[in-house]
Design a protein around this motif. Structure first.
Motif, mmCIF file in Angstrom:
data_model
loop_
_atom_site.group_PDB
_atom_site.id
_atom_site.type_symbol
_atom_site.label_atom_id
_atom_site.label_comp_id
_atom_site.label_asym_id
_atom_site.label_seq_id
_atom_site.Cartn_x
_atom_site.Cartn_y
_atom_site.Cartn_z
ATOM 1 N N TYR A 184 0.865 -1.191 0.000
ATOM 2 C CA TYR A 184 0.000 0.000 0.000
ATOM 3 C C TYR A 184 0.893 1.231 0.000
ATOM 4 N N ALA A 185 0.311 2.370 -0.352
ATOM 5 C CA ALA A 185 1.028 3.655 -0.353
ATOM 6 C C ALA A 185 0.388 4.588 0.658
ATOM 7 N N LYS A 186 1.206 5.408 1.257
ATOM 8 C CA LYS A 186 0.718 6.334 2.283
ATOM 9 C C LYS A 186 0.047 7.576 1.698
ATOM 10 N N TYR A 187 0.358 7.865 0.425
ATOM 11 C CA TYR A 187 -0.131 9.136 -0.112
ATOM 12 C C TYR A 187 -0.375 9.036 -1.617
ATOM 13 N N ASP A 188 -1.448 9.676 -2.067
ATOM 14 C CA ASP A 188 -1.771 9.794 -3.486
ATOM 15 C C ASP A 188 -1.640 11.277 -3.848
ATOM 16 N N LYS A 189 -0.571 11.622 -4.567
ATOM 17 C CA LYS A 189 -0.308 13.045 -4.825
ATOM 18 C C LYS A 189 -1.256 13.641 -5.860
ATOM 19 N N ILE A 190 -1.874 12.816 -6.687
ATOM 20 C CA ILE A 190 -2.840 13.344 -7.665
ATOM 21 C C ILE A 190 -4.137 13.747 -6.961
ATOM 22 N N ARG A 191 -4.642 12.860 -6.106
ATOM 23 C CA ARG A 191 -5.870 13.175 -5.367
ATOM 24 C C ARG A 191 -5.605 13.934 -4.075
ATOM 25 N N LYS A 192 -4.317 13.979 -3.701
ATOM 26 C CA LYS A 192 -3.921 14.631 -2.451
ATOM 27 C C LYS A 192 -4.634 13.995 -1.258
ATOM 28 N N VAL A 193 -4.533 12.678 -1.178
ATOM 29 C CA VAL A 193 -5.172 11.912 -0.103
ATOM 30 C C VAL A 193 -4.116 11.077 0.606
ATOM 31 N N SER A 194 -4.147 11.095 1.947
ATOM 32 C CA SER A 194 -3.245 10.257 2.743
ATOM 33 C C SER A 194 -3.974 8.997 3.170
ATOM 34 N N TYR A 195 -3.229 7.909 3.337
ATOM 35 C CA TYR A 195 -3.834 6.627 3.678
ATOM 36 C C TYR A 195 -3.138 5.975 4.869
ATOM 37 N N GLU A 196 -3.952 5.246 5.628
ATOM 38 C CA GLU A 196 -3.463 4.385 6.698
ATOM 39 C C GLU A 196 -3.516 2.946 6.198
ATOM 40 N N PRO A 197 -2.748 2.036 6.813
ATOM 41 C CA PRO A 197 -2.792 0.639 6.372
ATOM 42 C C PRO A 197 -4.168 0.023 6.587
ATOM 43 N N SER A 198 -4.533 -0.922 5.726
ATOM 44 C CA SER A 198 -5.812 -1.627 5.828
ATOM 45 C C SER A 198 -5.929 -2.347 7.168
ATOM 46 N N GLN A 199 -7.132 -2.394 7.677
ATOM 47 C CA GLN A 199 -7.365 -3.118 8.922
ATOM 48 C C GLN A 199 -7.046 -4.604 8.767
ATOM 49 N N PHE A 200 -7.096 -5.097 7.532
ATOM 50 C CA PHE A 200 -6.780 -6.506 7.314
ATOM 51 C C PHE A 200 -5.299 -6.786 7.522
ATOM 52 N N LEU A 201 -4.459 -5.791 7.240
ATOM 53 C CA LEU A 201 -3.029 -5.933 7.526
ATOM 54 C C LEU A 201 -2.793 -5.959 9.030
ATOM 55 N N VAL A 202 -3.597 -5.187 9.740
ATOM 56 C CA VAL A 202 -3.516 -5.203 11.206
ATOM 57 C C VAL A 202 -3.958 -6.565 11.730
ATOM 58 N N GLU A 203 -5.085 -7.057 11.212
ATOM 59 C CA GLU A 203 -5.602 -8.357 11.647
ATOM 60 C C GLU A 203 -4.637 -9.490 11.322
#
Length: 674
Positions: free
Chosen positions: A649-668
């Motif tokens: 996964y990526a932390k940031y989408d510079k085109i949409r200017k959106v930041s992301y956290e890891p999926s809850q499934f990765l946590v699980e």
């Protein structure tokens, strides 16, 4: 024989006594081998092949099982087994019962419903934006699959509260839609099942000793009710509740979940040995899916031995950096490109992956790419054949006539009605030999409450088209429609020209060539090519226009080559109508949505964009999905991998200017810490 190759669990299931049997077959546990062995067992027990029904979710799956059986039994025996999808089997059985149907593709029926909806007005009721005809068709399809007891009006108001103000209009559109389908003898895929169920409830003379159902977890309420309607002695259902991922399409997980309550004396069997994935891949999948409710007990055992690389997680600062890095990994991979898959939850991910692979000189294929038969140039040619074979076919006519400049669905429908009246129920007669005493373009019903306001304008003088159409056609009554454009008049003239020279009894190759070389098809090809050659500034690139036209006619030539395999135009058209949506998509790395990956397996799998809100897709969850469904999608994606699994996964989408956290499934899965 197939039974000799089974493990203990598979053998117990395949040889189960006749009755209501459910086999829980987790990913990679050999469900296909078990179903094939079950049918072999039935035949060995003296069950007639004509009394065996196999229901699958793809024709490809049915074909594979039948081909396996032909290794052990005479082809004449296996040919007597009824096998295929719910829809194809219903089509065959309705034909067997002499219930002839004209099957239409969803895209064609959607156009018909849209033409009806376009005549309605909603602004007198509310300023809420109403649904378009295409979306209303999708909603109605979902209703048909999910709801057995409630009326469309009641179900719609319950599920689409904000649009309930228009529910009465929508219901009337649906009623008119069904009336039009009945008028022309059309059935859609849902109608095949509804008609089959109705015939069974009326006592159709059909009996099966056993019905086998593959991918049972994906059955919807309509399919479930059809299974129940069949006169049968035994039921053998194979599925996995952890792979139920089609809720958006009406699949009802409660059907598999309540099997032991719904059917008397139900027996539950489980296939517990996984032959596909490495132990670490399977452990990851199981760790996550355990967070979902357990409908039946599972005790999976890994059969593969050896040392395999553990699943890895890659985290990137930016979205496209992720895609580029994965493309580089694929370029250097030890695995054959055909055995590598990139799986994604959202189609937007595929474009970035495809572009990055192309930069590396790596070919790829996308499962969602359109079928040959669904391309617009081919569908247009098929529609021209449809007009010839069924002169009442409104959808075939509209599919062609809408290529006329200045013509939409509503106008195309009215011109069809005029030709139908002029031909006393036959649009070809109406086109070629019109009854000039027939009444055409008469005012329609009006209803303020149901949004029906329109009446026809005054009839126009056909002479206004004298510079566009031939002398022979200028007096044709259909040209009187005031709303008919010059482009529509020219198309009618060109259709008159080509259909004057052919008949349905001619050789299919000759007919296709005449249609392809006609000026009517020329209008279609030019319209498509022009759109494909139009630049962003609105200008048409002449070189691209020439290339586009060449490609259109080259593609159509493939269709003509296929006619050599069919003795009559009717048999060829039936093949085209039922079509093959399971054609190969070329060579290269497999780019697949999770849904498209189901049932497949690959040596190396990349699952991308495992960020919260993207996977799980919280937007779809808010529209009626659930985290349990998203978790099942993750389980399906992970269990496609045999040897290596890479998550990212990526932390940031510079085109949409959106930041992301890891999926809850990765946590699980224990791969990231909160």
């Amino acid at each position: 024989m197939p039974l000799s190759k089974l493990n203990t669990d598979q053998y117990k299931a395949a040889t189960a006594p006749l009755g209501n049997n459910l086999i829980i077959a987790s990913a990679g546990t050999g469900k296909t081998s078990t179903i094939v062995a079950r049918i072999a067992h039935l035949l060995q027990q003296g069950i007639k092949p004509t009394e065996i029904l196999l229901l699958t979710f793809t024709n490809k799956a049915a074909t594979e099982m039948i081909e396996r059986l032909e290794r052990y039994f005479k082809k004449a025996i296996i040919d007597d087994i009824t096998a295929g999808t719910f829809h194809s089997v219903s089509y065959k059985l309705l034909k067997k019962l002499d219930k002839s149907v004209t099957l239409k593709q969803p895209s064609e029926l959607k156009t018909l419903l849209r033409s009806i909806a376009e005549r309605r007005r909603f602004d007198h009721i509310s300023d809420i934006k109403p649904y378009g005809g295409a979306y209303l068709f999708d909603i109605y399809s979902l209703y048909s699959n999910k709801e057995i007891n409630k009326s469309f009006y009641e179900w719609f108001c319950q599920n689409y509260d904000e649009q309930a103000v228009y529910a009465e209009i929508y219901e009337d559109i649906i009623k008119e839609f069904e009336s039009e389908k009945a008028k022309f003898g059309y059935v859609g895929f849902n109608d095949l099942l509804l008609n089959m169920r109705r015939e069974l409830k009326k006592g159709a003379p059909l009996y099966f000793t056993e019905i086998l159902v593959d991918e049972y977890q994906d059955t919807n309420s309509l399919q479930g009710s059809l299974i129940d309607a069949f006169n049968k002695k035994s039921l053998f259902c194979v599925g996995d509740f952890d792979q139920s991922i089609y809720a958006f399409n009406g699949a009802n997980i409660d059907i598999i979940g309540s099997f032991d309550k719904h059917y008397k004396n139900a027996q539950i069997y489980a296939l517990n040995t996984n032959y596909r994935s490495s132990s670490t891949i399977l452990a990851l999948a199981n760790k996550v899916i355990q967070n979902n409710p357990r409908l039946y007990e599972k005790k999976l055992v890994v059969s593969r031995e050896g040392v395999f690389k553990a699943p890895t997680l890659l985290v990137f600062d930016e979205l496209y950096t992720q895609y580029q890095h994965i493309a580089s990994m694929i370029k250097d991979s030890k695995f054959d490109k055909e055995s590598i898959a990139v799986i994604f939850r959202n189609n937007s991910s595929a474009d970035g992956i495809e572009a990055s692979l192309k930069e590396q000189g790596i070919s790829s294929k996308r499962k969602e790419s359109g079928s040959f038969f669904e391309s617009r140039e081919i569908k247009a040619l098929i529609n021209l054949v449809g007009i010839l074979l069924n002169p009442k076919d409104v959808m075939a006519f509209m599919g062609v006539f809408e290529y006329s400049k200045g013509v939409g669905s509503s106008v195309a429908k009215e011109v069809y009605e005029a030709l139908n009246s002029l031909g006393n129920g036959n649009i070809l007669k109406g086109l070629l030999r019109p009854d000039k005493s027939a009444k055409i373009y008469t005012p329609k019903r009006k209803s303020y409450q149901l949004g029906l306001f329109d009446e026809f304008d005054t009839l126009g003088d056909t002479a206004r088209f004298s510079e566009f159409v031939s002398h022979d056609f200028i007096t044709h009554p259909a040209l009187k429609y005031e709303k008919l454009s010059s482009g529509g008049a020219v198309m009618l003239d060109r259709l008159y020209e080509v259909f004057s020279t052919i008949s349905r009894n001619q050789n299919s190759t000759i007919v296709l060539k005449k249609l392809l070389n006609s000026r009517a098809y020329g209008i279609i090809a030019n319209e498509l090519a022009t759109k494909r050659a139009t630049m962003k500034n609105g200008k048409v690139n002449q070189d691209l226009l020439t290339q586009a036209k060449t490609k259109i006619y080259q593609k159509a030539q493939i269709l003509i080559n296929l006619t050599k395999n069919y003795s009559s135009l009717e048999s060829f058209y039936n093949f085209l109508t039922l079509g093959s949506s399971e054609m190969g998509e070329g060579k290269g790395v497999n780019l697949l949505s999770v849904h498209a990956s189901k049932g497949l397996e690959f040596a190396q799998v990349f699952i991308v964009d495992l960020a919260q809100n993207r996977f799980p897709n919280t937007k779809l969850m808010a529209m009626g999905g659930s985290v349990e469904e998203e978790r099942r999608l993750f389980y399906v994606a992970v269990t496609r991998a045999r040897d290596e699994l890479v998550l990212s996964y990526a932390k940031y989408d510079k085109i949409r200017k959106v930041s992301y956290e890891p999926s809850q499934f990765l946590v699980e899965a224990g791969m990231v810490k909160v």
